[in-house]
Design a protein around this motif. Structure first.
Motif, PDB file in Angstrom:
ATOM      1  N   THR A  34      -1.092  -6.746  17.107  1.00  0.00           N
ATOM      2  CA  THR A  34      -1.787  -7.887  16.493  1.00  0.00           C
ATOM      3  C   THR A  34      -0.923  -8.553  15.429  1.00  0.00           C
ATOM      4  O   THR A  34      -0.308  -7.885  14.596  1.00  0.00           O
ATOM      5  CB  THR A  34      -3.112  -7.430  15.852  1.00  0.00           C
ATOM      6  OG1 THR A  34      -3.948  -6.857  16.859  1.00  0.00           O
ATOM      7  CG2 THR A  34      -3.839  -8.596  15.198  1.00  0.00           C
ATOM      8  N   ARG A  35      -0.870  -9.863  15.467  1.00  0.00           N
ATOM      9  CA  ARG A  35      -0.185 -10.644  14.420  1.00  0.00           C
ATOM     10  C   ARG A  35      -1.238 -11.182  13.458  1.00  0.00           C
ATOM     11  O   ARG A  35      -2.211 -11.808  13.877  1.00  0.00           O
ATOM     12  CB  ARG A  35       0.602 -11.792  15.039  1.00  0.00           C
ATOM     13  CG  ARG A  35       1.747 -11.338  15.934  1.00  0.00           C
ATOM     14  CD  ARG A  35       2.484 -12.531  16.525  1.00  0.00           C
ATOM     15  NE  ARG A  35       3.106 -13.339  15.481  1.00  0.00           N
ATOM     16  CZ  ARG A  35       3.747 -14.494  15.717  1.00  0.00           C
ATOM     17  NH1 ARG A  35       3.803 -14.966  16.960  1.00  0.00           N
ATOM     18  NH2 ARG A  35       4.304 -15.170  14.734  1.00  0.00           N
ATOM     19  N   TRP A  36      -1.038 -10.918  12.160  1.00  0.00           N
ATOM     20  CA  TRP A  36      -2.047 -11.260  11.163  1.00  0.00           C
ATOM     21  C   TRP A  36      -1.703 -12.554  10.431  1.00  0.00           C
ATOM     22  O   TRP A  36      -0.548 -12.795  10.110  1.00  0.00           O
ATOM     23  CB  TRP A  36      -2.177 -10.141  10.132  1.00  0.00           C
ATOM     24  CG  TRP A  36      -2.592  -8.821  10.707  1.00  0.00           C
ATOM     25  CD1 TRP A  36      -1.809  -7.715  10.870  1.00  0.00           C
ATOM     26  CD2 TRP A  36      -3.884  -8.473  11.193  1.00  0.00           C
ATOM     27  NE1 TRP A  36      -2.540  -6.687  11.424  1.00  0.00           N
ATOM     28  CE2 TRP A  36      -3.810  -7.125  11.640  1.00  0.00           C
ATOM     29  CE3 TRP A  36      -5.098  -9.157  11.297  1.00  0.00           C
ATOM     30  CZ2 TRP A  36      -4.915  -6.469  12.178  1.00  0.00           C
ATOM     31  CZ3 TRP A  36      -6.187  -8.501  11.833  1.00  0.00           C
ATOM     32  CH2 TRP A  36      -6.096  -7.170  12.266  1.00  0.00           C
ATOM     33  N   THR A  38      -1.925 -14.805   6.851  1.00  0.00           N
ATOM     34  CA  THR A  38      -1.932 -14.417   5.445  1.00  0.00           C
ATOM     35  C   THR A  38      -3.377 -14.387   4.947  1.00  0.00           C
ATOM     36  O   THR A  38      -4.284 -14.939   5.570  1.00  0.00           O
ATOM     37  CB  THR A  38      -1.123 -15.406   4.596  1.00  0.00           C
ATOM     38  OG1 THR A  38      -1.632 -16.744   4.820  1.00  0.00           O
ATOM     39  CG2 THR A  38       0.357 -15.358   4.989  1.00  0.00           C
ATOM     40  N   ARG A  39      -3.593 -13.732   3.810  1.00  0.00           N
ATOM     41  CA  ARG A  39      -4.941 -13.578   3.270  1.00  0.00           C
ATOM     42  C   ARG A  39      -5.532 -14.931   2.874  1.00  0.00           C
ATOM     43  O   ARG A  39      -4.831 -15.822   2.387  1.00  0.00           O
ATOM     44  CB  ARG A  39      -4.899 -12.642   2.068  1.00  0.00           C
ATOM     45  CG  ARG A  39      -6.281 -12.307   1.489  1.00  0.00           C
ATOM     46  CD  ARG A  39      -6.146 -11.286   0.350  1.00  0.00           C
ATOM     47  NE  ARG A  39      -5.504 -10.066   0.837  1.00  0.00           N
ATOM     48  CZ  ARG A  39      -6.138  -9.095   1.490  1.00  0.00           C
ATOM     49  NH1 ARG A  39      -7.440  -9.203   1.743  1.00  0.00           N
ATOM     50  NH2 ARG A  39      -5.493  -8.021   1.893  1.00  0.00           N
ATOM     51  N   LEU A  51      -9.549 -11.348   5.968  1.00  0.00           N
ATOM     52  CA  LEU A  51      -8.505 -10.462   6.481  1.00  0.00           C
ATOM     53  C   LEU A  51      -8.919  -8.999   6.383  1.00  0.00           C
ATOM     54  O   LEU A  51      -8.665  -8.214   7.305  1.00  0.00           O
ATOM     55  CB  LEU A  51      -7.198 -10.693   5.716  1.00  0.00           C
ATOM     56  CG  LEU A  51      -5.973  -9.911   6.212  1.00  0.00           C
ATOM     57  CD1 LEU A  51      -5.651 -10.245   7.658  1.00  0.00           C
ATOM     58  CD2 LEU A  51      -4.759 -10.190   5.320  1.00  0.00           C
ATOM     59  N   ASP A  52      -9.546  -8.605   5.288  1.00  0.00           N
ATOM     60  CA  ASP A  52      -9.956  -7.197   5.147  1.00  0.00           C
ATOM     61  C   ASP A  52     -10.943  -6.805   6.248  1.00  0.00           C
ATOM     62  O   ASP A  52     -10.896  -5.678   6.770  1.00  0.00           O
ATOM     63  CB  ASP A  52     -10.591  -6.960   3.775  1.00  0.00           C
ATOM     64  CG  ASP A  52      -9.555  -6.910   2.650  1.00  0.00           C
ATOM     65  OD1 ASP A  52      -8.353  -6.833   2.965  1.00  0.00           O
ATOM     66  OD2 ASP A  52      -9.969  -6.950   1.485  1.00  0.00           O
ATOM     67  N   MET A  54     -11.164  -8.111   9.299  1.00  0.00           N
ATOM     68  CA  MET A  54     -10.482  -8.008  10.589  1.00  0.00           C
ATOM     69  C   MET A  54      -9.563  -6.792  10.651  1.00  0.00           C
ATOM     70  O   MET A  54      -9.434  -6.153  11.699  1.00  0.00           O
ATOM     71  CB  MET A  54      -9.698  -9.282  10.873  1.00  0.00           C
ATOM     72  CG  MET A  54     -10.552 -10.409  11.429  1.00  0.00           C
ATOM     73  SD  MET A  54     -11.522  -9.917  12.892  1.00  0.00           S
ATOM     74  CE  MET A  54     -10.221  -9.379  14.003  1.00  0.00           C
ATOM     75  N   ARG A  55      -8.918  -6.458   9.546  1.00  0.00           N
ATOM     76  CA  ARG A  55      -8.058  -5.258   9.548  1.00  0.00           C
ATOM     77  C   ARG A  55      -8.909  -4.000   9.762  1.00  0.00           C
ATOM     78  O   ARG A  55      -8.515  -3.097  10.509  1.00  0.00           O
ATOM     79  CB  ARG A  55      -7.272  -5.166   8.249  1.00  0.00           C
ATOM     80  CG  ARG A  55      -6.086  -6.130   8.171  1.00  0.00           C
ATOM     81  CD  ARG A  55      -5.202  -5.794   6.999  1.00  0.00           C
ATOM     82  NE  ARG A  55      -4.036  -6.662   6.912  1.00  0.00           N
ATOM     83  CZ  ARG A  55      -2.908  -6.487   7.600  1.00  0.00           C
ATOM     84  NH1 ARG A  55      -2.801  -5.464   8.441  1.00  0.00           N
ATOM     85  NH2 ARG A  55      -1.884  -7.312   7.462  1.00  0.00           N
ATOM     86  N   ARG A  58     -10.069  -4.010  13.478  1.00  0.00           N
ATOM     87  CA  ARG A  58      -8.992  -3.645  14.383  1.00  0.00           C
ATOM     88  C   ARG A  58      -8.649  -2.166  14.259  1.00  0.00           C
ATOM     89  O   ARG A  58      -8.394  -1.470  15.241  1.00  0.00           O
ATOM     90  CB  ARG A  58      -7.761  -4.496  14.101  1.00  0.00           C
ATOM     91  CG  ARG A  58      -6.653  -4.499  15.180  1.00  0.00           C
ATOM     92  CD  ARG A  58      -5.827  -3.234  15.250  1.00  0.00           C
ATOM     93  NE  ARG A  58      -5.109  -2.952  14.030  1.00  0.00           N
ATOM     94  CZ  ARG A  58      -3.810  -3.170  13.855  1.00  0.00           C
ATOM     95  NH1 ARG A  58      -3.087  -3.656  14.839  1.00  0.00           N
ATOM     96  NH2 ARG A  58      -3.232  -2.853  12.706  1.00  0.00           N
ATOM     97  N   ALA A 265      -7.857  -9.667  18.934  1.00  0.00           N
ATOM     98  CA  ALA A 265      -8.185  -9.927  17.532  1.00  0.00           C
ATOM     99  C   ALA A 265      -8.760 -11.326  17.368  1.00  0.00           C
ATOM    100  O   ALA A 265      -9.722 -11.536  16.613  1.00  0.00           O
ATOM    101  CB  ALA A 265      -6.938  -9.758  16.665  1.00  0.00           C
TER     102      ALA A 265
END
Length: 400
Positions: A34-36, A38-39, A51-52, A54-55, A58, A265
């Protein structure tokens, strides 16, 4: 068409879910790479899925979630397929042990599926085992909308809410039900509203937990009381800051479909960014480990995993173009008359807006049940299956 050909087309065939090992391995690989982004630069969801969240989602999906759950949960129930109007429709059909049970066809929405209704099967088909009365039992039919789950996607335009409602009436006829009721929320509320307005032979009542006329034309509804004004304000907030997914899928479903089919994702983020109440409940389940009712990490991922493994991200998005898009063939269709059958409606506290009774009465002149649930939100059957089932039983009790 010969009699043999007609029988073949209308045949109801048993169905079993089977996902190839290669598909599961591919999902694991894509999750691992997965490529994230930035916050986000804000402390809430105003820029989208955080972001938190999704992390955490995942991490659980990749490391702890059992990818075999979808297959095993569905295969524990009787499943079938049948071709209607050129589309192969998948459905779960659970007959109650109570011979005089009332047949009920129940329709899911987006980003839901029949997965969101699985835990209401018991309370609806065997209410005595869930604190209810045996006389409230249903024979339950749970179809997957065209292009969702294991139902085939249409190969032509025109599969709007009305056409789907017509297909559901045909499905109930094929199953031998000459007297039945219908229920739905989200997109399923639109299908149920449509079947109520069509009034096919055998339909004796409908129940929804989303007031479709309010979403279609809120300005036409009363705004005299504080409750009514609060509901209008909530709809305005949704239509101005919370319906990005709705606009994209109703106007450019193919565009978002590329991301939904290529990245698990991206699919997960798109699916959980539905409404504020549901989003924060889902975020809490993954980030804090605190689910809201039945909205657990496993149940949430059952639904997302089903979308991914069936490859239906684009076709489900396209269903919004069919139902709500300004360029869809059905956009110019004249409105259907109000339902002539009895209508039940239940409002849940976490819904996008709290529907006042006055709105339900104006929308449905044949309203004969209005329930106010203590818990639950937009995905009521998924989040609070026992509360939801109690509402459905109460709504249809006078029709037995």
């Amino acid at each position: 068409m010969t009699t043999i050909e007609q029988h073949t087309v209308q045949a109801i065939r048993p169905f079993t879910v089977h996902f190839r090992d290669e598909a599961l391995d591919d999902l694991r690989r894509r999750l691992a790479t997965t490529r994230w982004p930035t916050r986000e630069l804000v402390g809430d969801r105003s820029q989208g899925v955080q972001l938190d969240t999704m992390r955490a989602l995942r991490r659980y999906w990749k490391g702890e979630y059992d990818l075999g759950r979808v297959q095993s949960r569905l295969n524990a129930l009787p499943q079938f397929t049948t071709e209607i109007d050129g589309v192969n429709i998948h459905f779960v059909h659970v007959r109650s042990e109570h011979a005089d049970a009332l047949p009920l066809i129940m329709t899911h929405g987006w980003p839901g599926s029949i997965i969101e209704m699985l835990d209401s099967v018991g309370p609806l088909t065997d209410p005595a085992a869930h604190g209810g009365a045996a006389t409230d039992a249903f024979h339950l039919v749970l179809p997957s909308l065209p292009g969702y789950g294991f139902s085939a996607e249409p190969a032509e335009v025109g599969w709007d809410l009305v056409r789907t409602a017509q297909a559901w009436a045909e499905l109930m006829r094929r199953l031998g039900y000459d007297r039945y009721v219908a229920q739905g929320g989200d997109v399923g509320a639109g299908v149920t509203d449509a079947i109520g307005r069509l009034g096919p032979q055998g339909l004796v009542g409908i129940h929804t937990n989303l007031l479709v006329p309010a979403l279609n034309d809120p300005a036409s509804l009363p705004s005299d009381t504080e409750e009514e004004r609060a509901a209008l304000a909530a709809i305005k907030v949704f239509q101005t800051t919370g319906n990005g997914y709705f606009v994209e899928m109703a106007t450019r479903p193919e565009t978002i479909g590329y991301a939904l089919l290529d990245s698990p994702a991206a699919l997960a983020a798109w699916m959980i960014d539905h409404d504020t109440d549901a989003y924060y409940k889902i975020a809490s389940a993954f980030v804090d480990g605190e689910p809201s009712g039945n909205l657990t990490r496993d149940h949430i991922l059952d639904n997302i995993t089903a979308y991914w493994l069936t490859g239906t991200g684009a076709s489900t998005a396209r269903s919004y173009w069919e139902a709500y898009g300004p360029d869809a063939p059905a956009a110019g269709r004249p409105p259907l008359p109000a339902p002539r059958v009895p209508v039940g409606f239940s409002t849940f506290p976490g819904e996008i807006w709290r529907t006042p009774r006055s709105w339900a009465e104006q929308s449905y002149p044949t309203l004969d049940y209005f329930g106010v649930a203590e818990r639950g939100g937009h995905f009521a059957a998924w989040e609070e299956p026992e509360v939801f089932a109690a509402e459905v039983r109460a709504a249809f009790r006078p029709l037995r």
